[in-house]
Scaffold this motif. Structure first.
Motif, PDB file in Angstrom:
ATOM      1  N   VAL A  92       4.437   4.280   1.075  1.00 39.95           N
ATOM      2  CA  VAL A  92       2.905   3.834   1.988  1.00 39.95           C
ATOM      3  C   VAL A  92       2.207   2.109   1.104  1.00 39.95           C
ATOM      4  N   ILE A  93       2.475   1.375   1.779  1.00 41.54           N
ATOM      5  CA  ILE A  93       2.020  -0.109   0.813  1.00 41.54           C
ATOM      6  C   ILE A  93       0.529  -0.453   1.150  1.00 41.54           C
ATOM      7  N   ALA A  94      -0.326  -1.044   0.451  1.00 38.79           N
ATOM      8  CA  ALA A  94      -1.510  -1.181   0.730  1.00 38.79           C
ATOM      9  C   ALA A  94      -1.978  -1.494  -0.585  1.00 38.79           C
ATOM     10  N   PRO A  95      -3.029  -2.288  -0.241  1.00 40.79           N
ATOM     11  CA  PRO A  95      -3.957  -3.250  -0.947  1.00 40.79           C
ATOM     12  C   PRO A  95      -4.431  -2.249  -2.172  1.00 40.79           C
ATOM     13  N   SER A  96      -4.927  -1.414  -1.439  1.00 41.98           N
ATOM     14  CA  SER A  96      -5.731  -0.449  -3.071  1.00 41.98           C
ATOM     15  C   SER A  96      -5.668   1.043  -2.205  1.00 41.98           C
ATOM     16  N   PHE A  97      -5.668   1.735  -3.385  1.00 48.40           N
ATOM     17  CA  PHE A  97      -6.112   3.084  -2.746  1.00 48.40           C
ATOM     18  C   PHE A  97      -6.891   3.887  -3.834  1.00 48.40           C
ATOM     19  N   GLY A  98      -7.029   5.098  -3.075  1.00 52.02           N
ATOM     20  CA  GLY A  98      -8.670   6.424  -3.439  1.00 52.02           C
ATOM     21  C   GLY A  98      -6.990   6.701  -4.632  1.00 52.02           C
ATOM     22  N   ASP A  99      -7.796   7.079  -5.331  1.00 47.88           N
ATOM     23  CA  ASP A  99      -7.436   7.472  -7.259  1.00 47.88           C
ATOM     24  C   ASP A  99      -6.831   8.799  -6.892  1.00 47.88           C
ATOM     25  N   ILE A 100      -7.248   9.813  -6.157  1.00 46.54           N
ATOM     26  CA  ILE A 100      -6.997  10.483  -6.271  1.00 46.54           C
ATOM     27  C   ILE A 100      -5.472  10.963  -5.415  1.00 46.54           C
ATOM     28  N   PHE A 101      -5.864  10.191  -3.915  1.00 46.97           N
ATOM     29  CA  PHE A 101      -4.964  10.029  -2.936  1.00 46.97           C
ATOM     30  C   PHE A 101      -3.696   9.412  -3.694  1.00 46.97           C
ATOM     31  N   ALA A 105      -0.228  11.932  -4.369  1.00 52.15           N
ATOM     32  CA  ALA A 105       1.067  10.705  -3.270  1.00 52.15           C
ATOM     33  C   ALA A 105       2.452  11.107  -4.051  1.00 52.15           C
ATOM     34  N   LEU A 106       1.951  10.340  -5.406  1.00 57.11           N
ATOM     35  CA  LEU A 106       3.476  10.464  -6.236  1.00 57.11           C
ATOM     36  C   LEU A 106       3.607  12.203  -6.926  1.00 57.11           C
ATOM     37  N   LYS A 107       2.903  12.665  -6.942  1.00 58.60           N
ATOM     38  CA  LYS A 107       3.285  14.073  -7.494  1.00 58.60           C
ATOM     39  C   LYS A 107       4.019  15.259  -6.492  1.00 58.60           C
ATOM     40  N   ILE A 108       4.023  14.458  -5.154  1.00 59.78           N
ATOM     41  CA  ILE A 108       5.088  15.132  -4.204  1.00 59.78           C
ATOM     42  C   ILE A 108       6.151  14.543  -3.807  1.00 59.78           C
ATOM     43  N   GLY A 109       6.257  13.067  -4.506  1.00 59.81           N
ATOM     44  CA  GLY A 109       7.419  12.059  -4.227  1.00 59.81           C
ATOM     45  C   GLY A 109       7.500  11.174  -3.673  1.00 59.81           C
ATOM     46  N   MET A 110       5.499  11.435  -2.602  1.00 62.67           N
ATOM     47  CA  MET A 110       5.391   9.837  -2.438  1.00 62.67           C
ATOM     48  C   MET A 110       5.561   9.208  -2.786  1.00 62.67           C
ATOM     49  N   LEU A 111       5.994   7.716  -2.301  1.00 67.81           N
ATOM     50  CA  LEU A 111       5.768   6.106  -3.087  1.00 67.81           C
ATOM     51  C   LEU A 111       4.675   5.196  -2.263  1.00 67.81           C
ATOM     52  N   PRO A 112       3.182   5.561  -3.274  1.00 72.06           N
ATOM     53  CA  PRO A 112       2.378   4.294  -2.819  1.00 72.06           C
ATOM     54  C   PRO A 112       2.389   3.322  -3.755  1.00 72.06           C
ATOM     55  N   ILE A 113       2.218   1.994  -2.605  1.00 68.29           N
ATOM     56  CA  ILE A 113       3.299   0.736  -3.366  1.00 68.29           C
ATOM     57  C   ILE A 113       1.478  -0.283  -3.403  1.00 68.29           C
ATOM     58  N   ARG A 114       0.488   0.084  -4.143  1.00 67.69           N
ATOM     59  CA  ARG A 114      -0.439  -1.935  -4.350  1.00 67.69           C
ATOM     60  C   ARG A 114       0.339  -3.081  -4.168  1.00 67.69           C
ATOM     61  N   LEU A 115      -0.421  -4.160  -3.521  1.00 60.43           N
ATOM     62  CA  LEU A 115      -0.069  -5.574  -3.253  1.00 60.43           C
ATOM     63  C   LEU A 115      -1.529  -5.740  -3.066  1.00 60.43           C
ATOM     64  N   PRO A 116      -1.067  -7.664  -2.933  1.00 59.26           N
ATOM     65  CA  PRO A 116      -2.523  -8.413  -2.412  1.00 59.26           C
ATOM     66  C   PRO A 116      -2.605  -8.064  -1.071  1.00 59.26           C
ATOM     67  N   GLU A 122       1.904  -9.644   5.388  1.00 56.85           N
ATOM     68  CA  GLU A 122       3.247 -10.094   5.719  1.00 56.85           C
ATOM     69  C   GLU A 122       4.166  -9.463   6.039  1.00 56.85           C
ATOM     70  N   LEU A 123       3.767  -8.333   5.279  1.00 55.53           N
ATOM     71  CA  LEU A 123       4.780  -7.415   5.584  1.00 55.53           C
ATOM     72  C   LEU A 123       4.832  -5.986   6.933  1.00 55.53           C
ATOM     73  N   GLY A 124       3.835  -6.468   6.798  1.00 61.40           N
ATOM     74  CA  GLY A 124       3.299  -5.339   8.602  1.00 61.40           C
ATOM     75  C   GLY A 124       4.031  -6.014   9.377  1.00 61.40           C
ATOM     76  N   ASP A 125       4.397  -7.771   9.444  1.00 63.55           N
ATOM     77  CA  ASP A 125       4.817  -8.736  10.667  1.00 63.55           C
ATOM     78  C   ASP A 125       6.485  -8.089  10.498  1.00 63.55           C
ATOM     79  N   GLU A 126       7.019  -7.051   9.419  1.00 65.71           N
ATOM     80  CA  GLU A 126       8.527  -6.743   9.370  1.00 65.71           C
ATOM     81  C   GLU A 126       8.653  -5.338  10.336  1.00 65.71           C
ATOM     82  N   VAL A 127       9.613  -6.069  10.675  1.00 65.80           N
ATOM     83  CA  VAL A 127       9.805  -4.193  12.515  1.00 65.80           C
ATOM     84  C   VAL A 127      11.000  -3.600  10.444  1.00 65.80           C
TER      85      VAL A 127
END
Length: 193
Positions: A92-101, A105-116, A122-127
């Motif tokens: 999941v890629i987002a500008p920010s996340f709820g801290d507990i979420f 996510a990390l604890k179950i093996g899902m990667l949350p990525i924070r980006l500006p 811009e990444l949302g335009d990619e298929v």
């Protein structure tokens, strides 16, 4: 937890801010004790609307979710991360996340990525995208690379598939040694059978 090194796949976009865990997985589905089977209830109330973003056929089978700011805010339910992962999202890629979420996510093996926000748009335009955790890079189909940061400890856990139990078991020898020494200090003959 399975190791997560590289995720290449289709992108789905949920361009909404402040998506909380109650919207991700409504409370009526939290009675189960298993960690699986929540994917079918992901965004349950929103999915009733045919115009809901994730109902688009081009998003079927997506493994990377592009989301708005403050994704996963609200209550601390682990079920939100479980539902996203069970549905098929590994990243999941987002500008920010709820801290507990973010931590869930990390604890179950899902990667949350924070980006500006601009890069997320811009990444949302990619298929399709490739997320390379070993190099901490997101790669677009035309070869453009976007770096991201992740705490080295959490990165190691994802790369090696280490959940909290696996991390504890890394110290099994020391734990067993401690327990063996401790047993000699406790008189178990005085305990009732």
């Amino acid at each position: 937890m399975k190791p997560l090194r590289t995720v290449s796949g289709r992108v789905a976009v949920l361009d909404r801010a402040d998506v909380d865990t109650d919207q991700i997985i409504p409370k009526q589905f939290l009675k189960r004790i298993e960690r699986t089977g929540y994917g079918e209830f992901l965004f349950h109330d929103w999915r009733k609307d045919p115009a809901f973003e994730l109902n688009r056929p081009e998003y079927a089978g997506a493994s990377i979710l592009i989301a708005g700011r403050n994704f996963g805010s609200g209550s601390s339910r682990e079920h939100a991360a479980w539902a996203l992962q069970d549905y098929g999202f590994d990243v999941v890629i987002a500008p920010s996340f709820g801290d507990i979420f973010f931590q869930n996510a990390l604890k179950i093996g899902m990667l949350p990525i924070r980006l500006p926000p601009g890069i997320v748009r811009e990444l949302g335009d990619e298929v399709e995208l490739t997320v390379d955790l070993e190099r901490c890079r997101i790669v677009t189909p035309d070869g453009h690379e976007i770096p991201f940061e992740l705490d080295p400890f959490r990165r190691r856990c994802l790369l090696e598939g280490l959940d909290d139990i696996a991390l504890t078991l890394e110290h099994e020898r020391a734990i067993s040694g401690y327990e063996a020494g401790r047993l000699s200090l406790v008189d178990t003959t005085a305990l009732p059978a």
